[in-house]
Design a protein around this motif. Structure first.
Motif, PDB file in Angstrom:
ATOM      1  N   ASP A  26       0.867  -1.176   0.000  1.00 12.30           N
ATOM      2  CA  ASP A  26       0.000   0.000   0.000  1.00 12.30           C
ATOM      3  C   ASP A  26       0.903   1.224   0.000  1.00 12.30           C
ATOM      4  O   ASP A  26       1.430   1.618   1.042  1.00 12.30           O
ATOM      5  N   ARG A  27       1.094   1.823  -1.159  1.00  9.18           N
ATOM      6  CA  ARG A  27       2.024   2.944  -1.267  1.00  9.18           C
ATOM      7  C   ARG A  27       1.482   4.224  -0.628  1.00  9.18           C
ATOM      8  O   ARG A  27       2.201   5.220  -0.549  1.00  9.18           O
ATOM      9  N   SER A  28       0.211   4.212  -0.213  1.00  5.30           N
ATOM     10  CA  SER A  28      -0.323   5.385   0.476  1.00  5.30           C
ATOM     11  C   SER A  28       0.118   5.432   1.935  1.00  5.30           C
ATOM     12  O   SER A  28      -0.032   6.465   2.599  1.00  5.30           O
ATOM     13  N   ALA A  29       0.642   4.320   2.464  1.00 11.27           N
ATOM     14  CA  ALA A  29       1.128   4.303   3.842  1.00 11.27           C
ATOM     15  C   ALA A  29       2.339   5.217   3.973  1.00 11.27           C
ATOM     16  O   ALA A  29       3.146   5.350   3.048  1.00 11.27           O
ATOM     17  N   ARG A  39      -1.261  -4.963   8.195  1.00 10.57           N
ATOM     18  CA  ARG A  39      -1.708  -6.307   7.784  1.00 10.57           C
ATOM     19  C   ARG A  39      -1.742  -7.248   8.985  1.00 10.57           C
ATOM     20  O   ARG A  39      -2.689  -8.021   9.159  1.00 10.57           O
ATOM     21  N   LEU A  40      -0.702  -7.180   9.801  1.00  7.05           N
ATOM     22  CA  LEU A  40      -0.643  -8.048  10.978  1.00  7.05           C
ATOM     23  C   LEU A  40      -1.734  -7.691  11.980  1.00  7.05           C
ATOM     24  O   LEU A  40      -2.368  -8.576  12.571  1.00  7.05           O
ATOM     25  N   ALA A  41      -1.945  -6.405  12.187  1.00  7.35           N
ATOM     26  CA  ALA A  41      -2.978  -5.985  13.127  1.00  7.35           C
ATOM     27  C   ALA A  41      -4.365  -6.410  12.653  1.00  7.35           C
ATOM     28  O   ALA A  41      -5.214  -6.800  13.458  1.00  7.35           O
ATOM     29  N   ASP A  42      -4.603  -6.362  11.343  1.00  6.71           N
ATOM     30  CA  ASP A  42      -5.900  -6.778  10.799  1.00  6.71           C
ATOM     31  C   ASP A  42      -6.081  -8.292  10.877  1.00  6.71           C
ATOM     32  O   ASP A  42      -7.216  -8.779  10.980  1.00  6.71           O
ATOM     33  N   ARG A  43      -4.985  -9.037  10.829  1.00  6.27           N
ATOM     34  CA  ARG A  43      -5.077 -10.501  10.831  1.00  6.27           C
ATOM     35  C   ARG A  43      -5.338 -11.068  12.216  1.00  6.27           C
ATOM     36  O   ARG A  43      -5.981 -12.119  12.356  1.00  6.27           O
ATOM     37  N   HIS A  44      -4.834 -10.415  13.269  1.00  7.64           N
ATOM     38  CA  HIS A  44      -4.860 -10.997  14.611  1.00  7.64           C
ATOM     39  C   HIS A  44      -5.706 -10.152  15.564  1.00  7.64           C
ATOM     40  O   HIS A  44      -5.743  -8.917  15.446  1.00  7.64           O
ATOM     41  N   PRO A  45      -6.371 -10.785  16.536  1.00 14.39           N
ATOM     42  CA  PRO A  45      -7.191 -10.037  17.492  1.00 14.39           C
ATOM     43  C   PRO A  45      -6.346  -9.118  18.360  1.00 14.39           C
ATOM     44  O   PRO A  45      -5.130  -9.282  18.481  1.00 14.39           O
ATOM     45  N   ALA A  46      -6.999  -8.156  18.996  1.00 13.82           N
ATOM     46  CA  ALA A  46      -6.292  -7.102  19.724  1.00 13.82           C
ATOM     47  C   ALA A  46      -5.450  -7.643  20.872  1.00 13.82           C
ATOM     48  O   ALA A  46      -4.421  -7.063  21.216  1.00 13.82           O
ATOM     49  N   HIS A  47      -5.873  -8.763  21.496  1.00 12.47           N
ATOM     50  CA  HIS A  47      -5.122  -9.284  22.643  1.00 12.47           C
ATOM     51  C   HIS A  47      -3.901 -10.112  22.231  1.00 12.47           C
ATOM     52  O   HIS A  47      -3.076 -10.459  23.076  1.00 12.47           O
TER      53      HIS A  47
END
Length: 559
Positions: A26-29, A39-47
């Motif tokens: 995502d070149r807008s990052a 990507r990692l944060a979206d893949r795994h739950p907050a805890h």
């Protein structure tokens, strides 16, 4: 390996990764590390604690190319922490890999160790791993609570594993038995004809892995050693080493690894990352880790990559000799991780790095992307570095004071009072280290005389005829000049060569303004006249050809 952005994108799409392939970003990052962290944060739950692995085999001292793997892990970890997510780094030393026969034949220290685990030469493996950990500590990546072997208290955001220890302690025993039991199925998934080819036994008699497995099951492996001729049965899976592809998948599943940087040659179509995808999808029933692909680190010149197999580094400690830790990290973080980049120690690379870094520090005050990158690099305040003089001015001050650190620092403190302090002293130390090593021949020239400063001899007298009008004009101007810097004149490149040749015997040197301010117009005029009239160079006092020690105690045997 794909060498263009378009070719890399095609290779990534061929690898079948969702969202456009392993090389899609995502070149807008604001920075690529934020993209992978998201990507990692979206893949795994907050805890969930997100674990990022960086791994390497201690075949030799880890060089500046290996370091890119760890820097990528560090930056993604910093990005996750900035998002408020729990994250940790796992550094895995793959010291259970075998010593290559070619390396054992080439390296006297490894004579007789061919085919044995790298950790079999315990002193060597420990020395190499500790050297790298000391470098990681010096650059600010290894946390303060880690010991010299990288081990940390429970709950730390850092772990260090040694695979020889973990295999031999039976850490993976149950998973290994399942892999041995399912060798046929795994061979089908990996496109191999025989599941026995996915494993190698370290011989119980001679310790080498040059073995041929005849029967393989969950409980045992019957083999013949091609090195010592023994025909034995290994009942402990600790000596049955899976191939790299299976070893990686085993550790990902056991350690719950969520992310791993990898060179692009491991990420393209047909690579290990690509071929192991069916193992994750249809055997482990879990997603492959998020891969952070990165390009090569190349030397200053030529097309080859930095290679540990060729020996000689350069190493992170070499970078730390002439750059501060934050600049070292910035060199790796400033470009896209997919891109190759060059590192070197010549004048162009050295001054260019400092000039670009200083511009970046100033830009971080008002540009979003630069600010985000600064925060990824560490927790240091920007203001102190923004006030520092250019490295060219620092080298010039050292040059004009004969390489002596103390008077050069006093001169710079007078000229740049806003920059006085430890950061300015650090920059002077790095300048001196560079001048006394990589810049020594270019900026101090060949030895002018056998007897040292200011000696008169026949060769020197013969050179007096080489001075021309540029030297004479500058002498006359300096005799009457009472303003700052040197007297102004329209000087050509050849004029500067003549002037620096008279002063130092080189074609290059510090700015004349710097020399005039540091020495005074009269002293500079006398130095030029001494060469013109007598062939002497009274300013030619060189620094020692030895930099100030960096990591000397932490890495006593390295290099």
């Amino acid at each position: 390996m794909p060498t263009t952005r378009r070719a890399r994108a095609r290779a990534g799409a061929a690898a079948g990764a969702p969202g456009g392939g392993l090389h899609a970003q995502d070149r807008s990052a604001a920075h690529w590390a934020l993209d992978y962290a998201r990507r990692l944060a979206d893949r795994h739950p907050a805890h969930h604690r997100i674990l990022i692995q960086t791994s390497m085999s201690p075949t030799g001292y880890f060089h500046i190319g290996n370091f890119r793997d760890t820097v990528c892990a560090h930056l993604v970890h910093r990005a996750l922490t900035g998002m408020g997510r729990r994250s940790a780094i796992l550094l895995s030393f793959d010291d259970y890999d075998p010593v290559r026969e070619s390396q054992a034949a080439r390296d006297p220290e490894l004579a007789g160790y061919g085919g044995r685990p790298l950790a079999a030469h315990r002193e060597r493996a420990t020395r190499i791993c500790r050297a790298y950990l000391a470098e990681l500590r010096a650059v600010g990546i290894l946390p303060a609570d880690a010991d010299e072997d990288g081990r940390t208290p429970p709950g730390s955001a850092w772990e260090t594993h040694y695979q020889f220890e973990r295999y031999r302690a039976g850490e993976y025993r149950e998973r290994q038995r399942r892999l041995q039991r399912d060798a046929g199925r795994l061979a089908d998934l990996l496109g191999k004809d025989d599941g026995r080819d996915l494993f190698a036994v370290y011989c119980l008699q001679c310790g080498r892995n040059d073995t041929e497995i005849h029967e393989l099951g969950a409980a045992a492996a019957r083999y013949r050693c091609l090195s010592c001729g023994a025909e034995l049965t290994a009942r402990d899976p600790a000596v049955v080493k899976p191939s790299w592809a299976l070893d990686w998948a085993l550790r990902v599943a056991h350690e719950h690894i969520d992310c791993e940087p990898a060179g692009q040659d491991h990420c393209s179509a047909g690579s290990t990352m690509d071929r192991t995808r069916p193992v994750y999808d249809r055997y482990l029933r879990r997603p492959q880790p998020v891969i952070v692909p990165y390009g090569l680190v190349r030397g200053e010149r030529g097309g080859g990559k930095v290679s540990g197999s060729r020996g000689g580094g350069p190493y992170v400690r070499d970078l730390l000799t002439v750059y501060p830790p934050v600049l070292v990290l910035w060199l790796y973080a400033r470009g896209n991780c997919l891109s190759d980049f060059r590192l070197g120690f010549g004048p162009g690379a050295f001054f260019g790095a400092y000039d670009a870094f200083d511009r970046f520090v100033r830009a971080a005050e008002h540009r979003e992307r630069a600010r985000v990158l600064w925060e990824l690099l560490g927790d240091e305040a920007r203001s102190g570095r923004a006030a520092l003089p250019r490295m060219r001015s620092v080298v010039g001050a050292l040059y004009s004071h004969g390489g002596r650190t103390a008077p050069a620092l006093r001169h710079l403190e007078r000229r740049h009072p806003e920059a006085a302090g430890e950061l300015l002293a650090e920059r002077v130390r790095h300048a001196r280290n560079w001048l006394s090593t990589h810049g020594h021949r270019r900026y101090w020239g060949a030895p002018d005389t056998a007897g040292g400063r200011g000696r008169t001899d026949t060769a020197g007298a013969a050179e007096t005829a080489r001075t021309g009008p540029a030297v004479a004009t500058l002498i006359d101007g300096l005799r009457t000049h009472d303003g700052p810097g040197a007297p102004r004149a329209a000087r050509t490149r050849e004029d500067f060569r003549e002037i620096y040749g008279a002063l130092f015997g080189t074609a290059h040197g510090p700015r004349l303004d710097t020399l005039a301010d540091a020495l005074g117009p009269a002293v500079l005029a006398d130095a030029l006249a001494a060469y013109r009239d007598h062939g002497r160079r009274p300013l030619l006092g060189k620094p020692s050809a030895r930099p100030e020690p960096v990591l000397q105690e932490a890495v006593p045997h390295a290099g």
